[in-house]
Design a protein around this motif. Sequence first.
Motif, PDB file in Angstrom:
ATOM      1  N   GLY A 342       2.153  47.275  18.893  1.00 40.25           N
ATOM      2  CA  GLY A 342       1.219  46.632  19.808  1.00 40.25           C
ATOM      3  C   GLY A 342       0.490  45.446  19.218  1.00 40.25           C
ATOM      4  O   GLY A 342       0.318  44.419  19.890  1.00 40.25           O
ATOM      5  N   VAL A 343       0.065  45.544  17.955  1.00 39.60           N
ATOM      6  CA  VAL A 343      -0.762  44.469  17.383  1.00 39.60           C
ATOM      7  C   VAL A 343       0.035  43.194  17.129  1.00 39.60           C
ATOM      8  O   VAL A 343      -0.555  42.132  16.897  1.00 39.60           O
ATOM      9  CB  VAL A 343      -1.451  44.909  16.075  1.00 39.60           C
ATOM     10  CG1 VAL A 343      -2.431  46.037  16.322  1.00 39.60           C
ATOM     11  CG2 VAL A 343      -0.421  45.312  15.008  1.00 39.60           C
ATOM     12  N   THR A 344       1.356  43.281  17.172  1.00 42.37           N
ATOM     13  CA  THR A 344       2.140  42.060  16.990  1.00 42.37           C
ATOM     14  C   THR A 344       2.180  41.199  18.255  1.00 42.37           C
ATOM     15  O   THR A 344       2.653  40.069  18.219  1.00 42.37           O
ATOM     16  CB  THR A 344       3.585  42.400  16.576  1.00 42.37           C
ATOM     17  OG1 THR A 344       4.176  43.240  17.581  1.00 42.37           O
ATOM     18  CG2 THR A 344       3.621  43.114  15.242  1.00 42.37           C
ATOM     19  N   SER A 345       1.651  41.727  19.357  1.00 39.22           N
ATOM     20  CA  SER A 345       1.602  40.936  20.588  1.00 39.22           C
ATOM     21  C   SER A 345       0.697  39.725  20.414  1.00 39.22           C
ATOM     22  O   SER A 345      -0.362  39.803  19.783  1.00 39.22           O
ATOM     23  CB  SER A 345       1.081  41.800  21.745  1.00 39.22           C
ATOM     24  OG  SER A 345       0.811  41.008  22.892  1.00 39.22           O
ATOM     25  N   ARG A 346       1.074  38.619  21.025  1.00 39.72           N
ATOM     26  CA  ARG A 346       0.268  37.402  20.914  1.00 39.72           C
ATOM     27  C   ARG A 346      -1.075  37.534  21.618  1.00 39.72           C
ATOM     28  O   ARG A 346      -1.991  36.749  21.348  1.00 39.72           O
ATOM     29  CB  ARG A 346       1.043  36.207  21.470  1.00 39.72           C
ATOM     30  CG  ARG A 346       1.374  36.278  22.946  1.00 39.72           C
ATOM     31  CD  ARG A 346       2.407  35.226  23.335  1.00 39.72           C
ATOM     32  NE  ARG A 346       2.753  35.258  24.747  1.00 39.72           N
ATOM     33  CZ  ARG A 346       2.223  34.465  25.668  1.00 39.72           C
ATOM     34  NH1 ARG A 346       1.315  33.563  25.315  1.00 39.72           N
ATOM     35  NH2 ARG A 346       2.580  34.559  26.931  1.00 39.72           N
ATOM     36  N   VAL A 347      -1.227  38.517  22.514  1.00 38.38           N
ATOM     37  CA  VAL A 347      -2.515  38.671  23.201  1.00 38.38           C
ATOM     38  C   VAL A 347      -3.532  39.436  22.355  1.00 38.38           C
ATOM     39  O   VAL A 347      -4.729  39.384  22.624  1.00 38.38           O
ATOM     40  CB  VAL A 347      -2.359  39.385  24.560  1.00 38.38           C
ATOM     41  CG1 VAL A 347      -1.424  38.623  25.469  1.00 38.38           C
ATOM     42  CG2 VAL A 347      -1.895  40.826  24.386  1.00 38.38           C
ATOM     43  N   PHE A 348      -3.062  40.165  21.315  1.00 41.90           N
ATOM     44  CA  PHE A 348      -3.992  40.973  20.528  1.00 41.90           C
ATOM     45  C   PHE A 348      -4.657  40.091  19.470  1.00 41.90           C
ATOM     46  O   PHE A 348      -4.149  39.932  18.356  1.00 41.90           O
ATOM     47  CB  PHE A 348      -3.272  42.149  19.858  1.00 41.90           C
ATOM     48  CG  PHE A 348      -4.218  43.099  19.150  1.00 41.90           C
ATOM     49  CD1 PHE A 348      -4.907  44.075  19.851  1.00 41.90           C
ATOM     50  CD2 PHE A 348      -4.441  42.991  17.787  1.00 41.90           C
ATOM     51  CE1 PHE A 348      -5.792  44.938  19.210  1.00 41.90           C
ATOM     52  CE2 PHE A 348      -5.314  43.837  17.128  1.00 41.90           C
ATOM     53  CZ  PHE A 348      -5.999  44.812  17.849  1.00 41.90           C
TER      54      PHE A 348
END
Length: 373
Positions: A342-348
Amino acid sequence: MTTTEPVRKTLPGPSYHSEETYLLDQERVFYRNWIYVGRAERLPKPGSWLRVEIGGESVLVVRGKDEQVRGFYNVCRHRGSRICDDEQGFARTHLRCPYHAWGYALDGTLVTTPMIEKEEIDRPSTSLWPVHTEVWEGFVFVNLSREEPRSLLEHLADQQDEPLRLARFGLADLRIGHITTNEVRANWKIVLENYNECLHCPTIHPELVAVVPAYKKGSIVESGRSDGGVSLADGRTAIVADARLRLPLLPGFKGSGPGKPEDPGLYYGAGVYPTMFLDVDGSTCLATAVFPTGPQSCKLVTEYLFSPEALEDPDFDPSPVVEFNERVTAQDNEACERVQRGVTSRVFDHGVFPAKDAWVHGFDERYRRDVEG
């Protein structure tokens, strides 16, 4: 008029997956702090050695002829070859480089250089590069700092979980009953943050919250206790599924010393920044070393420690302890890997900390102090 407390933010997303951050972690965290590598018991006699990988550096921990435990970079002084490839081994007289057969005594001194005349090399100044090494209660730590670091005891005293207090349970006398290794596809910080909170416990640890009732409310502390301990359910003296199981108590719970004996029905956990967990109950101690292996991966090595009395019993079976705790570890690792994805998402760009995440916030603040200098 009410005021709202400012939102406490987690580390930014790239801190958990970028190559740039991992390089920073290597230089400012792994190479400047005391890192737990294993029990001294794993070096049973002079010549015993253990190889560990710490943030891209290979280190040999060796017991010398004088019984002292020393650390060296796993690098030959001739042309830089790695010396040892196995995870552990034994050298009767010296460590031998497999490239040109240069040999180093157990104290790191260069002693043999085949086919090279003595006057060609100044052997005394060509010893293995040393690594700062200290032992506390049988736990071996190394420090890769280029400068003289503060002592290991000072480092341990500067921890939010106060691990030095656990020495009263006789940790130095414990013996290894089992060792497990787990590869985790998650950044080392995610694994440490997960250890420092229990908001996830009711969701992913149904077996654990049945054994540690305080965890049912998402708290890592028990109301009314100031010693950091939490009660085990149904008279247990170990974190196991069967409440009837009785294993020999750790030395510090037997009450043979002065003062009131410790309650064996309690569990104590301590994170040792940056990469160690230390868990103690009435019958067992778990020492877990977290070895970062990349921006999005790490390796967990857990030593299951018991009293000498337990290990001397031919019928002793550590499997109830190991199986229960490995189940909990597998649940944690799956959750950490889910976070990593999840943390690799650009929104995080960051997460947030509620009040019960205070220990995670403390870990992050300690980390920030390191990387920000």
